[in-house]
Design a protein around this motif. Sequence first.
Motif, short mmCIF file in Angstrom:
data_model
loop_
_atom_site.label_atom_id
_atom_site.label_comp_id
_atom_site.label_asym_id
_atom_site.label_seq_id
_atom_site.Cartn_x
_atom_site.Cartn_y
_atom_site.Cartn_z
N GLY A 243 2.89 7.43 7.44
CA GLY A 243 1.98 6.88 8.44
C GLY A 243 0.72 6.37 7.77
O GLY A 243 0.20 7.00 6.86
N VAL A 244 0.28 5.22 8.21
CA VAL A 244 -0.94 4.62 7.67
C VAL A 244 -1.92 4.43 8.82
O VAL A 244 -1.54 3.95 9.89
N ASP A 245 -3.16 4.83 8.60
CA ASP A 245 -4.24 4.63 9.58
C ASP A 245 -5.08 3.45 9.11
O ASP A 245 -5.60 3.46 7.98
N MET B 32 -7.50 0.92 4.80
CA MET B 32 -6.39 1.74 5.32
C MET B 32 -6.21 2.98 4.47
O MET B 32 -6.50 2.99 3.28
N THR B 33 -5.77 4.05 5.12
CA THR B 33 -5.53 5.33 4.44
C THR B 33 -4.20 5.90 4.91
O THR B 33 -3.70 5.55 5.98
N MET B 34 -3.65 6.79 4.10
CA MET B 34 -2.43 7.47 4.50
C MET B 34 -2.79 8.52 5.55
O MET B 34 -3.55 9.44 5.27
N GLY B 35 -2.24 8.39 6.73
CA GLY B 35 -2.46 9.37 7.78
C GLY B 35 -1.40 10.46 7.71
O GLY B 35 -1.69 11.64 7.90
N ASP B 36 -0.16 10.06 7.45
CA ASP B 36 0.96 10.98 7.25
C ASP B 36 1.55 10.64 5.89
O ASP B 36 1.99 9.51 5.66
N PHE B 37 1.55 11.58 4.98
CA PHE B 37 2.04 11.32 3.65
C PHE B 37 3.53 11.04 3.65
O PHE B 37 4.26 11.45 4.55
N ILE B 38 3.98 10.35 2.65
CA ILE B 38 5.39 9.99 2.53
C ILE B 38 6.20 11.27 2.37
O ILE B 38 5.90 12.12 1.54
N SER B 39 7.26 11.38 3.18
CA SER B 39 8.07 12.59 3.14
C SER B 39 9.54 12.26 3.41
O SER B 39 9.86 11.23 4.01
N ILE B 40 10.40 13.16 2.95
CA ILE B 40 11.83 13.10 3.25
C ILE B 40 12.21 14.47 3.79
O ILE B 40 11.94 15.49 3.14
N ASP B 41 12.80 14.49 4.98
CA ASP B 41 13.13 15.74 5.68
C ASP B 41 11.90 16.64 5.81
O ASP B 41 11.99 17.87 5.71
N GLY B 42 10.73 16.04 5.98
CA GLY B 42 9.50 16.80 6.19
C GLY B 42 8.85 17.30 4.91
O GLY B 42 7.80 17.92 4.95
N VAL B 43 9.48 17.04 3.76
CA VAL B 43 8.94 17.49 2.47
C VAL B 43 8.24 16.31 1.79
O VAL B 43 8.86 15.27 1.55
N TYR C 248 0.83 -1.20 0.00
CA TYR C 248 0.00 0.00 0.00
C TYR C 248 0.87 1.26 0.00
O TYR C 248 0.63 2.19 -0.77
N VAL C 249 1.90 1.29 0.83
CA VAL C 249 2.79 2.45 0.89
C VAL C 249 3.55 2.60 -0.43
O VAL C 249 3.67 3.71 -0.96
N LYS C 250 4.03 1.50 -0.99
CA LYS C 250 4.75 1.55 -2.27
C LYS C 250 3.86 2.09 -3.38
O LYS C 250 4.32 2.80 -4.27
N ALA C 251 2.58 1.78 -3.34
CA ALA C 251 1.65 2.22 -4.39
C ALA C 251 1.41 3.72 -4.36
O ALA C 251 0.89 4.28 -5.33
N GLN C 252 1.80 4.40 -3.29
CA GLN C 252 1.55 5.83 -3.16
C GLN C 252 2.51 6.69 -3.98
O GLN C 252 2.19 7.83 -4.30
#
Length: 147
Positions: free
Chosen positions: A117-119, A133-144, A70-74
């Motif tokens: 983060g995934v909820d 499941m849904t993305m609670g915190d989007f994928i980021s690097i150094d907060g971006v 699921y995270v990879k698909a984002q």
Amino acid sequence: MKRRVELFLIILLPILGLLLLGGKIMNLNKRPDQKVTSSSSKKVVQKSKEEIKKEQIAFLKEHEREIVDYVKAQSPKVESVQIDWDETQMSDGGLTTPEYYMNVFGRINHIENSGWGVDIPMNENGTVNLKNMTMGDFISIDGVPIP
């Protein structure tokens, strides 16, 4: 004088009885980890939140592949997904959404300053619902956020 003593006792005894009963009830409520409910002649002990959380994490670990996929698909930039099981927690949706969730967190591509983060909602019976499941915190690097 005898009449006054009788009136005093008539008033005082029910008050003392209520105080003792209230103290007993409060003493019974001091066990937050277990709730005992009785149905007919059987007693059922409900699990504590900590026990439920351990069971949910064990279930999620068995279905780790689904979370990773699921995270990879984002994002096409995600090559690998690392889950931080120590940060996994149980939470409620708050005032507007009174559902319970398992919040799973981790990193991508072995990058220390990355995150996601995934909820995952929990059903009324306490089971995890991986299909919603849904993305609670989007994928980021150094907060971006990454696209």
